[in-house]
Design an enzyme around this catalytic site. Structure first.
Site, PDB file in Angstrom:
ATOM      1  N   GLY A 127      14.537 -30.867  21.255  1.00 44.99           N
ATOM      2  CA  GLY A 127      13.967 -32.177  20.945  1.00 44.99           C
ATOM      3  C   GLY A 127      13.120 -32.064  19.694  1.00 44.99           C
ATOM      4  O   GLY A 127      13.085 -31.012  19.044  1.00 44.99           O
ATOM      5  N   HIS A 168      25.339 -27.653  21.848  1.00 45.59           N
ATOM      6  CA  HIS A 168      24.840 -28.605  22.861  1.00 45.59           C
ATOM      7  C   HIS A 168      26.010 -29.345  23.508  1.00 45.59           C
ATOM      8  O   HIS A 168      26.857 -29.906  22.808  1.00 45.59           O
ATOM      9  CB  HIS A 168      23.903 -29.630  22.215  1.00 45.59           C
ATOM     10  CG  HIS A 168      22.603 -29.045  21.733  1.00 45.59           C
ATOM     11  ND1 HIS A 168      21.415 -29.224  22.384  1.00 45.59           N
ATOM     12  CD2 HIS A 168      22.308 -28.272  20.644  1.00 45.59           C
ATOM     13  CE1 HIS A 168      20.436 -28.596  21.735  1.00 45.59           C
ATOM     14  NE2 HIS A 168      20.960 -28.010  20.665  1.00 45.59           N
ATOM     15  N   ASP A 226      25.650 -25.916  16.750  1.00 47.34           N
ATOM     16  CA  ASP A 226      24.633 -26.874  17.206  1.00 47.34           C
ATOM     17  C   ASP A 226      25.311 -28.067  17.900  1.00 47.34           C
ATOM     18  O   ASP A 226      25.358 -28.119  19.117  1.00 47.34           O
ATOM     19  CB  ASP A 226      23.721 -27.321  16.056  1.00 47.34           C
ATOM     20  CG  ASP A 226      22.331 -27.709  16.549  1.00 47.34           C
ATOM     21  OD1 ASP A 226      21.987 -27.386  17.718  1.00 47.34           O
ATOM     22  OD2 ASP A 226      21.561 -28.297  15.771  1.00 47.34           O
ATOM     23  N   HIS A 256      14.110 -23.561  20.536  1.00 48.29           N
ATOM     24  CA  HIS A 256      14.344 -24.193  19.241  1.00 48.29           C
ATOM     25  C   HIS A 256      13.035 -24.082  18.451  1.00 48.29           C
ATOM     26  O   HIS A 256      12.023 -24.664  18.855  1.00 48.29           O
ATOM     27  CB  HIS A 256      14.644 -25.678  19.409  1.00 48.29           C
ATOM     28  CG  HIS A 256      16.068 -26.017  19.704  1.00 48.29           C
ATOM     29  ND1 HIS A 256      16.628 -25.889  20.945  1.00 48.29           N
ATOM     30  CD2 HIS A 256      17.051 -26.512  18.894  1.00 48.29           C
ATOM     31  CE1 HIS A 256      17.890 -26.290  20.894  1.00 48.29           C
ATOM     32  NE2 HIS A 256      18.183 -26.668  19.667  1.00 48.29           N
ATOM     33  N   GLU A 315      12.847 -25.194  12.787  1.00 52.14           N
ATOM     34  CA  GLU A 315      13.881 -26.103  12.280  1.00 52.14           C
ATOM     35  C   GLU A 315      13.182 -27.319  11.675  1.00 52.14           C
ATOM     36  O   GLU A 315      13.143 -27.496  10.470  1.00 52.14           O
ATOM     37  CB  GLU A 315      14.805 -26.525  13.434  1.00 52.14           C
ATOM     38  CG  GLU A 315      15.874 -27.536  13.035  1.00 52.14           C
ATOM     39  CD  GLU A 315      16.552 -28.172  14.260  1.00 52.14           C
ATOM     40  OE1 GLU A 315      15.962 -28.183  15.346  1.00 52.14           O
ATOM     41  OE2 GLU A 315      17.670 -28.697  14.082  1.00 52.14           O
ATOM     42  N   HIS A 320      24.784 -21.186  20.359  1.00 56.28           N
ATOM     43  CA  HIS A 320      23.978 -22.413  20.239  1.00 56.28           C
ATOM     44  C   HIS A 320      24.888 -23.612  20.027  1.00 56.28           C
ATOM     45  O   HIS A 320      25.344 -23.881  18.917  1.00 56.28           O
ATOM     46  CB  HIS A 320      22.989 -22.253  19.065  1.00 56.28           C
ATOM     47  CG  HIS A 320      21.942 -23.319  19.008  1.00 56.28           C
ATOM     48  ND1 HIS A 320      20.603 -23.043  18.880  1.00 56.28           N
ATOM     49  CD2 HIS A 320      22.022 -24.670  19.084  1.00 56.28           C
ATOM     50  CE1 HIS A 320      19.910 -24.168  18.869  1.00 56.28           C
ATOM     51  NE2 HIS A 320      20.756 -25.174  18.973  1.00 56.28           N
ATOM     52  N   ASP A 376      25.947 -32.160  25.043  1.00 51.84           N
ATOM     53  CA  ASP A 376      25.908 -33.582  24.691  1.00 51.84           C
ATOM     54  C   ASP A 376      26.029 -33.800  23.188  1.00 51.84           C
ATOM     55  O   ASP A 376      25.892 -34.936  22.718  1.00 51.84           O
ATOM     56  CB  ASP A 376      24.640 -34.253  25.256  1.00 51.84           C
ATOM     57  CG  ASP A 376      23.350 -33.521  24.872  1.00 51.84           C
ATOM     58  OD1 ASP A 376      23.380 -32.291  24.674  1.00 51.84           O
ATOM     59  OD2 ASP A 376      22.298 -34.188  24.777  1.00 51.84           O
TER      60      ASP A 376
HETATM   61  O1  LIG Z   1      19.073 -29.098  16.489  1.00 46.58           O
HETATM   62  C1  LIG Z   1      18.457 -29.597  17.435  1.00 46.58           C
HETATM   63  N1  LIG Z   1      17.102 -29.482  17.461  1.00 46.58           N
HETATM   64  C2  LIG Z   1      16.348 -29.957  18.480  1.00 46.58           C
HETATM   65  N2  LIG Z   1      16.876 -30.619  19.514  1.00 46.58           N
HETATM   66  C3  LIG Z   1      18.209 -30.797  19.524  1.00 46.58           C
HETATM   67  C4  LIG Z   1      19.040 -30.297  18.509  1.00 46.58           C
HETATM   68  N3  LIG Z   1      20.307 -30.645  18.816  1.00 46.58           N
HETATM   69  C5  LIG Z   1      20.266 -31.322  19.969  1.00 46.58           C
HETATM   70  N4  LIG Z   1      19.005 -31.424  20.401  1.00 46.58           N
HETATM   71  C6  LIG Z   1      18.508 -32.101  21.609  1.00 46.58           C
HETATM   72  O2  LIG Z   1      18.844 -31.316  22.741  1.00 46.58           O
HETATM   73  C7  LIG Z   1      19.183 -32.181  23.809  1.00 46.58           C
HETATM   74  C8  LIG Z   1      19.893 -31.427  24.904  1.00 46.58           C
HETATM   75  O3  LIG Z   1      21.122 -30.913  24.503  1.00 46.58           O
HETATM   76  C9  LIG Z   1      19.957 -33.276  23.107  1.00 46.58           C
HETATM   77  O4  LIG Z   1      20.030 -34.458  23.883  1.00 46.58           O
HETATM   78  C10 LIG Z   1      19.151 -33.470  21.839  1.00 46.58           C
HETATM   79  O5  LIG Z   1      18.113 -34.407  22.049  1.00 46.58           O
HETATM   80 ZN   LIG Z   2      20.130 -27.154  18.868  1.00 47.61          ZN
END
Ligand SMILES: O=c1[nH]cnc2c1ncn2[C@@H]1O[C@H](CO)[C@@H](O)[C@H]1O
Ligand SMILES: [Zn+2]
Length: 359
Positions: A176, A21, A295, A203, A206, A19, A23
């Site tokens: 998101g 991301h 994350d 997701h 959380e 996990h 970005d």
């Molecule tokens: O921990 C999280 N929980 C929910 N959404 C997330 C988390 N981290 C990042 N993103 C979302 O996932 C998109 C794509 O990678 C990111 O742009 C962010 O808006």
């Molecule tokens: Zn995430």
């Protein structure tokens, strides 16, 4: 026997990340470069060091919604094929440098269309960066394509996952803000993926609690849970103070549903109070299939090594525990069984045996 893992030894230990991301892991020097080259003028500062501090501080809000606001800047500079390839390449390089041998890295293709790219061009640019990363650094990276849960493109993104399944896209995810956007909003996409024998994680648990986890598993059929920390709400104490699992928690444990836990991120978004109070401690003791993840390395100012080190420091984890988390992650990856088995038996177990001083 060398039982107390040091930071340097943890860095050398093979690690598996499920996990992370794309970005959420950019180098700040790269953000500054890409903003300049792409004409992105909204960065809070163009000094890479200050920008690093800005990201970690802005992400420490205690709310998932506010945490997610910082992504406008990373997504903002990832709008060309060159930028996406560079970011993916550097992600592979940074993870390999931290001792990661296999990673699943996710991003939402629909967020990278502002510069005129198609969804397919976005996916191919990212795959190219990871291909180069593997060539130069040996690390294997599978990508997960994410659909944004407040948007309505999940079916298209699910189809994209299936179209590129043999080219390096190993699964699908939704991300998101969680409150107000339950997983069942995207049920058609999940049902489509199940019919295609494809893999996905969601997701859940959380920014919102048990109903989200229940839907993700029992309605949508998720293979894994992104975070899943709130499963702790279904664990109470019996009269003697022993943990008692509710039906959902028991199901998650019995079915060995992998939990992609991200301790530092959870503290920043308010899903956990501190590392010491993070549900990971209890869930590990109870034998849930727990994995340890980053994350967003940029927003959380962390690395896989540092997440392991924090847990080892707080809970007294030994090499046995760190190997257990790593094997859990490798077992739960979305690549084929033979490859997972080979990495466990040929790479992970021998390396941890050496770190324990057994070889
Ligand atoms: O921990 C999280 N929980 C929910 N959404 C997330 C988390 N981290 C990042 N993103 C979302 O996932 C998109 C794509 O990678 C990111 O742009 C962010 O808006
Ligand atoms: Zn995430």
């Amino acid at each position: 026997m060398n039982d107390r893992p040091s930071l340097e030894d943890i860095r050398r230990a093979p690690k598996v990340l499920l996990h992370d991301h794309l970005d959420g892991g950019l180098r700040t020097e790269t953000i500054v470069d890409l903003a300049r080259d792409g004409g992105y003028g909204d960065l809070p500062t163009t000094d890479a060091g200050n920008l690093r501090t800005w990201f970690t501080e802005a992400s420490n809000s205690g709310s998932l919604e506010r945490y997610l606001e910082t992504f406008s800047h990373t997504v903002g500079v990832m709008q060309s094929a060159e930028a996406l390839t560079r970011v993916a390449y550097e992600c592979a390089e940074d993870l390999a440098g931290d001792g990661v041998i296999y990673a699943e890295v996710r991003y939402a293709p629909e967020q990278h269309l502002a510069g005129g790219l198609s969804l397919e061009q976005v996916v191919e640019a990212v795959l190219e960066g990871f291909r180069q990363g593997r060539r130069d650094h040996g690390i294997r990276v599978g990508t997960l394509v994410t659909a944004m849960r407040h948007q309505a493109r999940s079916m298209e993104i699910a189809e994209l996952a299936v179209r590129y399944r043999d080219a390096g896209v190993v699964g699908f995810d939704i991300a998101g803000a969680e409150a107000g956007y339950p997983p069942t909003r995207h049920l058609d996409a999940f049902e489509y993926l199940q019919r295609e024998n494809a893999h996905f994680t969601i997701h859940a648990g959380e920014g919102f609690g048990l109903p989200s986890i229940w839907q993700a598993i029992q309605w949508c059929g998720a293979d894994r849970l992104g975070h899943g920390v709130r499963i702790i709400d279904d664990i109470t104490e019996d009269g003697d103070g022993a943990p008692k699992l509710g039906r959902l928690a028991a199901y998650v444990r019995d079915k060995r549903i992998p939990l992609e836990m991200c301790p530092t991120s959870n503290i920043q978004t308010g899903a956990a109070k501190s590392i010491a109070e993070h549900p990971i401690g209890l869930l590990r003791r109870l034998g849930f299939r727990v994995t340890v993840n980053t994350d967003n390395r940029l927003m959380s100012g962390t690395t896989p090594t540092e997440e392991f080190a924090k847990l080892a420091g707080t809970f007294g984890y030994t090499w046995d525990d760190l190997q257990w988390f790593t094997v859990n992650a490798m077992k739960s990856a979305f690549i084929d069984f033979a490859e997972r088995l080979e990495l466990i038996n040929e790479v992970i177990k021998p390396a941890y045996a050496e770190l324990r001083g057994e070889r």
